[in-house]
Design a protein around this motif. Structure first.
Motif, PDB file in Angstrom:
ATOM      1  N   CYS A 114       0.833  -1.200   0.000  1.00 54.19           N
ATOM      2  CA  CYS A 114       0.000   0.000   0.000  1.00 54.19           C
ATOM      3  C   CYS A 114       0.871   1.255   0.000  1.00 54.19           C
ATOM      4  O   CYS A 114       1.922   1.288   0.646  1.00 54.19           O
ATOM      5  N   LYS A 117      -3.418   3.314  -0.887  1.00 56.95           N
ATOM      6  CA  LYS A 117      -4.104   2.444  -1.826  1.00 56.95           C
ATOM      7  C   LYS A 117      -3.213   1.259  -2.192  1.00 56.95           C
ATOM      8  O   LYS A 117      -1.987   1.388  -2.258  1.00 56.95           O
ATOM      9  N   GLU A 118      -3.842   0.124  -2.432  1.00 54.84           N
ATOM     10  CA  GLU A 118      -3.081  -1.086  -2.752  1.00 54.84           C
ATOM     11  C   GLU A 118      -2.498  -1.012  -4.161  1.00 54.84           C
ATOM     12  O   GLU A 118      -3.156  -0.567  -5.101  1.00 54.84           O
ATOM     13  N   LYS A 137     -11.943  -6.827  11.171  1.00 56.44           N
ATOM     14  CA  LYS A 137     -13.072  -7.095  10.274  1.00 56.44           C
ATOM     15  C   LYS A 137     -14.177  -7.854  11.006  1.00 56.44           C
ATOM     16  O   LYS A 137     -15.365  -7.694  10.709  1.00 56.44           O
ATOM     17  N   GLU A 143     -15.776  -2.830   7.324  1.00 63.56           N
ATOM     18  CA  GLU A 143     -15.420  -3.139   5.936  1.00 63.56           C
ATOM     19  C   GLU A 143     -14.128  -2.383   5.647  1.00 63.56           C
ATOM     20  O   GLU A 143     -14.134  -1.158   5.515  1.00 63.56           O
ATOM     21  N   GLU A 198     -10.432  -1.812   3.525  1.00 60.12           N
ATOM     22  CA  GLU A 198      -9.577  -2.044   2.377  1.00 60.12           C
ATOM     23  C   GLU A 198      -8.127  -2.031   2.811  1.00 60.12           C
ATOM     24  O   GLU A 198      -7.784  -1.464   3.857  1.00 60.12           O
TER      25      GLU A 198
END
Length: 306
Positions: free
Chosen positions: A168, A178-179, A216, A221, A223
């Motif tokens: 990330c 962000k991945e 989780k 939820e 990312e």
């Protein structure tokens, strides 16, 4: 009956004949841990135990234990020991002392028992030095971490290996990471193009997939990158690593752990949602010692000094 059995055809004990085996360089690394009261650990690290410097006495005991292994374990062969190293890692929050012992020889049989005896002897010595102030000390988790040499080759304990399941990056501070599929890690910098990389001690942040899975389960939820982590690992207990430990990624990249956890100055959105945020408690930080290209699912290995 196997030629490696400690019993002959009649069921009588024997020492295995290794005369026909070739000599090779052999190394074994073992670990163990000693759990003490928090106050006891403070006394140990401050060298205020009345009997003396606990860890230095335990280190000498571990070295002596290696040299006496064949006297203690009935079927062990006396070995010419090339070298012994006994190290201690202090985990203050857990009031735990980790013992890492390395034994080396060039010979016809391995030094696994010598390394394990070093750890055991060092642990018992810590107990002996501290029993006047803490009789609840626990010694345990003694196991072989690594061995090299001999016909069977290299052994590496499962707990020392894992993989990178996500990479990330954020190109601006204050923006969620962000991945990405792959990245270049640069020496003494971090991830190329990452806003938090630079000439400081927290160049790369790591978090375990197992810890993210726990969050989780709380109904979030999430990312990859949600906690500000650069690398998400799987199968490796990051919390067992001490500051100074080294990780090898993709067989060429080397990271050195510089910090475990961090202070959380502001309550993030994740904390407000579930009352917890794992990065300050479970994340680790590292600097890049040796750079290279990293891809998703690349192997991670804890480096053990030979």
């Amino acid at each position: 009956m196997s030629n490696l059995s400690h019993f002959d055809e009649a069921g009588r004990s024997r020492m295995v004949d290794v005369g026909d085996k070739g000599e090779t360089k052999r190394v074994a690394v073992a670990k163990g841990e000693v759990k003490v009261k928090a106050k006891t650990l403070d006394l140990i690290t401050a060298e205020e135990i009345e009997k003396g410097d606990v860890l230095e006495v335990a280190r000498v005991a571990g070295i002596m234990g290696v040299k006496k292994t064949s006297d203690l374990i009935p079927m062990c062969h006396p070995l010419l020991i090339n070298g012994v190293d006994v190290k201690f890692n202090i985990f203050k929050e857990e009031a735990r002392i980790e013992i890492i012992a390395t034994a080396k020889t060039t010979g016809k049989t391995g030094v696994e028992m010598e390394a394990l005896t070093a750890v055991s002897t060092a642990g018992l010595t810590i107990y002996d030095m501290c029993k006047a102030v803490d009789k609840e000390i626990e010694i345990g988790e003694i196991k072989l971490l690594k061995k090299t040499g001999g016909k069977s080759g290299t052994y590496l304990a499962d707990e020392l290996t894992g993989k990178v399941v996500a990479i990330c990056r954020s190109q601006e501070k204050g923006v969620a990471k962000k991945e990405i599929s792959e990245v270049e890690l640069k020496i003494d910098y971090g991830l190329e193009g990452d806003a938090h990389a630079g000439d400081w001690h927290r160049q790369v942040s790591l978090l375990a997939q197992e810890d993210i899975a726990y969050m989780k389960e709380q109904g979030l939820e999430l990312e990859a990158g949600a906690f500000g982590e650069n690398l998400i690992t799987q199968g490796l207990d990051l919390q067992m690593l001490a500051v100074g430990a080294k990780l090898k990624l993709n067989s060429n990249i080397v990271l050195e752990v510089t910090q475990k956890g961090k202070e959380c100055h502001d309550r993030c959105a994740i904390y407000e949602a579930v009352g917890d945020c794992i990065m300050p408690r479970r994340g680790i930080f590292a600097r890049v010692v040796k750079g290279g290209k990293l891809k998703k699912n690349d192997k991670v290995e804890v480096l053990i000094d030979d």
